[in-house]
Design an enzyme around this catalytic site. Structure first.
Site, PDB file in Angstrom:
ATOM      1  N   LYS A  62       0.839  -1.210   0.000  1.00 29.01           N
ATOM      2  CA  LYS A  62       0.000   0.000   0.000  1.00 29.01           C
ATOM      3  C   LYS A  62       0.866   1.250   0.000  1.00 29.01           C
ATOM      4  CE  LYS A  62      -3.623   2.438   2.521  1.00 29.01           C
ATOM      5  NZ  LYS A  62      -4.690   2.353   3.549  1.00 29.01           N
TER       6      LYS A  62
ATOM      7  N   HIS B 186      -6.726 -31.131 -31.200  1.00 28.66           N
ATOM      8  CA  HIS B 186      -7.702 -30.120 -30.795  1.00 28.66           C
ATOM      9  C   HIS B 186      -8.491 -30.563 -29.566  1.00 28.66           C
ATOM     10  CE1 HIS B 186      -6.707 -27.579 -34.130  1.00 28.66           C
ATOM     11  NE2 HIS B 186      -7.003 -28.521 -35.008  1.00 28.66           N
TER      12      HIS B 186
END
Length: 529
Positions: free
Chosen positions: A141, A281
């Protein structure tokens, strides 16, 4: 200081992962940084001959409650959170004799590793870090003044910053802060998911998932999409834990397809038989069991040799030279196996574009776990499909029961069906797929496509009759009408395995009896979307 560069005069270090710690701390000390530390970290630094203060020197309190309380104090958090050019903050620091802390180095208690080892509930609780995340979040922070390091990989870059600038730049501190919040988020996600599992809460009010970057990928499914791979959640053998011995980096589609192949091949017990899965695939295009990997591969390839070109191969046993020689004869993207012989490695190594991935184990198909996918505005979360064909109680619903050979093939086909996109139809014979129909909107279309692909494969192999003649058929879900079953019968299937549960089950069973074929219900559906 100009350019918002912040010198590092005091650093607090409290780490569970001590790799690289001593060299890093020595480099900080050479730059004049005062070192403050806790517990085992302090002992490691002191034993290395470094001058290091104990955090209790800052707080005026000893570590207590088995180390649960040591950094949770205003003299620590005030030193981290104070904005340096804020007059009120400066006044408070002076009034309470709080010294600024310019660098926080914390990697958290190893909660994820503790859970992965199967530790007891109490041990897992004790490995939930409290003070560490508080310092991490506070420093992140206040990144305008404080640098926060949560990853040992950032030691070197931080030292470069000091060497080049005499301190850290704001841009660097921002990057560190972003990583810090991501780390605590992933940490808390692991804890919350562990609690949900312990409490058997299938739908907690808040659900989150986290992971650590493995690799930024070249692109996603398509070149205009960005992508990266992350490791997180429960530990599981597979593509992200594999060692890549050769070849260029794996793409998004490579990773997705390889994962599909390895999860499928894990359904086949390596102690019982060799098994090979070929994926294209994300769908298997050939699966087979055999006495050897070579035999299994040859049978799997014969199912659909056209689709196998450019595919992924997964084995359930360590790759041997005979199988490797056969596999390199056609273009293949990836081979993944639980080990490989030196000769096999050398054979694959001659194909520079073929990636070889080796793992230490197969994923457990019975293991519990969660899967999730994104949808607009959120996530869909579900438990992993860990139903295994060998564990299912099959119910014979036709006048004729399957023969022993048919029953063996039925279980084989249902194992494969679990890993093929729905709607799914699998024809199998002699523990080999001979026709695969995947991803169709209509089940009857899947049956017809699978049969047609079997006809094409027969022509390629020079056979007069497709191998669907005398095969068994598996459906991932029930037949809503008899038409899909009739298509399978027309293709030559003699036995069927399906979940059952349709309002027209009686109609489907009647069609099977009329054709004289056997049918079993599993009571378990394997939709895969």
């Amino acid at each position: 200081m100009p350019d918002q560069i912040r010198a590092i005069r005091r650093a607090i270090l409290s780490v569970s992962d001590k790799s690289g710690l001593v060299d890093f701390a020595k480099a900080l000390a050479k730059h004049g940084t005062e070192l403050v530390s806790t517990g085992g970290t302090k002992r490691t630094l002191a034993d290395a001959g470094l001058k290091v203060s104990d955090v209790s020197d800052l707080t005026g309190f000893p570590e207590m409650m088995d180390g649960r309380v040591k950094t949770l104090h205003p003299n620590v958090h005030g030193g981290i959170l104070a904005i340096r050019d804020n007059k009120d903050h400066a006044t408070s620091m002076k009034a309470h004799a709080i010294q600024p802390i310019d660098l926080v180095v914390v990697n958290l208690y190893p909660f994820e590793e503790t859970v992965a080892k199967g530790a007891s509930y109490d041990d897992c609780i004790e490995n939930i870090d409290i003070g560490g995340p508080a310092m991490v979040r506070g420093a992140a922070k206040n990144h305008g003044d404080v640098a926060i390091v949560v990853d040992t990989a950032d030691y070197e870059e931080l030292l470069r910053e000091i060497a080049e600038h005499g301190g850290t730049t704001l841009a660097f501190r921002k990057r560190l802060a972003a990583k810090a919040y991501a780390r605590t988020a992933a940490y808390d996600a692991a804890i919350s998911n562990w609690f949900a599992n312990e409490l058997k809460n299938d739908a907690p009010a808040w659900r989150s998932f986290g992971g650590k970057l493995v690799e930024k990928l070249r692109y996603g499914e398509n070149p205009h999409q960005i992508a990266a791979s992350y490791k997180g959640g429960e530990p599981r053998a597979g593509v992200l834990s594999a060692r890549q011995l050769q070849g260029k980096e794996l793409s998004y589609n490579n990773l997705n397809d390889t994962d599909a192949a390895y999860e499928c091949v894990a359904e086949f017990d390596a102690k019982r038989s060799a098994a090979v899965v070929i994926v294209k695939h994300a769908n298997p295009c050939g699966v087979a069991e055999g006495e050897t990997l070579l035999g299994a591969y040859q049978k799997a390839l014969a199912c659909d040799p056209v689709s196998a070109f450019g595919g992924i191969i997964a084995t359930n046993r360590p790759l041997d030279a005979d199988a490797a020689n056969a596999m390199v004869e056609i273009f293949t993207e990836v081979i993944i196996a639980p080990g490989a012989s030196d000769e096999a490695i050398k054979i694959v190594g001659a194909k520079k574009n073929l990636r070889l991935l080796l793992t230490d184990a197969l994923p457990d198909p019975r293991a519990k776990g969660l899967t999730f996918k994104s949808i607009a505005g959120g996530l869909l979360v579900q438990s992993r499909d860990n139903a295994v064909a060998d564990d299912l109680e099959l119910k014979v619903v036709t006048k004729r029961a399957p023969t022993k050979a048919e029953l063996e093939d039925l279980r084989f086909a249902f194992r494969v069906a679990k890993h093929v996109k729905s709607n799914t139809i699998i024809y199998a014979k002699n523990r080999t797929t001979v026709g695969i129909g995947a991803g169709q909107m209509s089940r009857v279309d899947s049956a017809r496509i699978a049969a047609r692909k079997a006809e094409d494969a027969a022509k390629t192999a020079g056979l007069d009759t497709p191998l669907t003649k005398g095969s068994v058929v598996a459906s991932d879900a029930f037949f809503p009408f008899a038409d899909g079953l009739l298509s399978a019968i027309e293709a030559g299937a003699t036995a069927v395995i399906q979940p059952g549960g349709s309002i027209r089950d009686d109609e489907v069973i009647e069609a099977a009896d009329k054709a004289g074929i056997a049918m079993v219900f599993t009571g378990v559906r394997h939709f895969r979307h």
